[in-house]
Design an enzyme around this catalytic site. Structure first.
Site, PDB file in Angstrom:
ATOM      1  N   ASP A 128      -0.214   4.828   1.348  1.00 39.77           N
ATOM      2  CA  ASP A 128      -0.460   5.710   2.359  1.00 39.77           C
ATOM      3  C   ASP A 128      -0.396   5.171   3.556  1.00 39.77           C
ATOM      4  OD1 ASP A 128      -1.031   7.871   0.507  1.00 39.77           O
ATOM      5  OD2 ASP A 128      -3.149   7.628   0.680  1.00 39.77           O
ATOM      6  N   ASP A 163       0.944  -1.123  -0.148  1.00 34.37           N
ATOM      7  CA  ASP A 163      -0.074   0.013  -0.060  1.00 34.37           C
ATOM      8  C   ASP A 163       0.731   1.381  -0.115  1.00 34.37           C
ATOM      9  OD1 ASP A 163      -2.420   1.618   0.456  1.00 34.37           O
ATOM     10  OD2 ASP A 163      -1.736   1.860   2.622  1.00 34.37           O
TER      11      ASP A 163
END
Length: 181
Positions: free
Chosen positions: A31, A29
């Protein structure tokens, strides 16, 4: 061609004999996993690299990734892992800009960056790469994404304070544990 098959076959058998099971695709991922902010709310694109080499947003705010991320990505790439990123952000251009400015595109083979469920991202990785979901390892900071992908057979690791060497090593061990017979 036959020589390549023999080499690949020997590597496969060596890994099986030694019990070393490795993921065929490692997905991160963005963020709060590779960088400590939400690209769609905490910083303002466009981004640029200044004379000092630092990356700044539209207002001059310095934008940094988690400290160990560049080394982790480089090492995994050098070890021959195929890497990907999956993000649910709506700030697609900003995320793409940062991947380029951080110099990470050279490590990343697949990208799925758009709003929606992570399961959709992973189904697209499967289609593009031919790699089954159970042969993937995933790092994310959100429990909902971890749970969604675990239920689809992806070894998924919850990241609490960004990706570090220790987090990735633990993830690789967890993958091996889940795949040893």
């Amino acid at each position: 061609m036959f020589k390549n098959f023999v080499v690949l076959s020997l590597l496969f058998h060596a890994n099986t004999i030694m019990g070393a099971k490795k993921p065929k695709l490692i997905v991160f991922d963005l963020d709060y996993t590779l960088w400590p902010f939400w690209v769609d709310t905490h910083v303002t694109p466009p981004f640029k690299r200044g004379p000092s080499g630092k990356i700044a947003d539209f207002y001059g705010q310095i934008v940094k990734c988690y400290p160990e991320v560049p080394e982790v990505l480089n090492k995994l790439h050098q070890e021959g892992y195929v890497l990907a990123v999956a993000s649910r952000t709506g700030e697609i251009e900003g995320a793409e800009e940062l991947l380029e400015l951080f110099g990470w595109n050279k490590y990343i083979t697949y990208k799925e960056i758009y709003p929606g469920r992570k399961v959709t991202h992973f189904e697209n990785f499967k289609k593009k790469s031919g790699i089954p979901l159970q042969d993937m390892l995933f790092f994310d900071d959100e429990t909902r994404n971890i749970n969604d992908l675990r239920s689809h057979g992806v070894t998924s690791i919850l990241v609490k304070n960004g990706v570090t060497k220790g987090v990735v090593e633990a993830g690789l061990k967890q993958y091996e544990k889940e795949h040893s017979a």
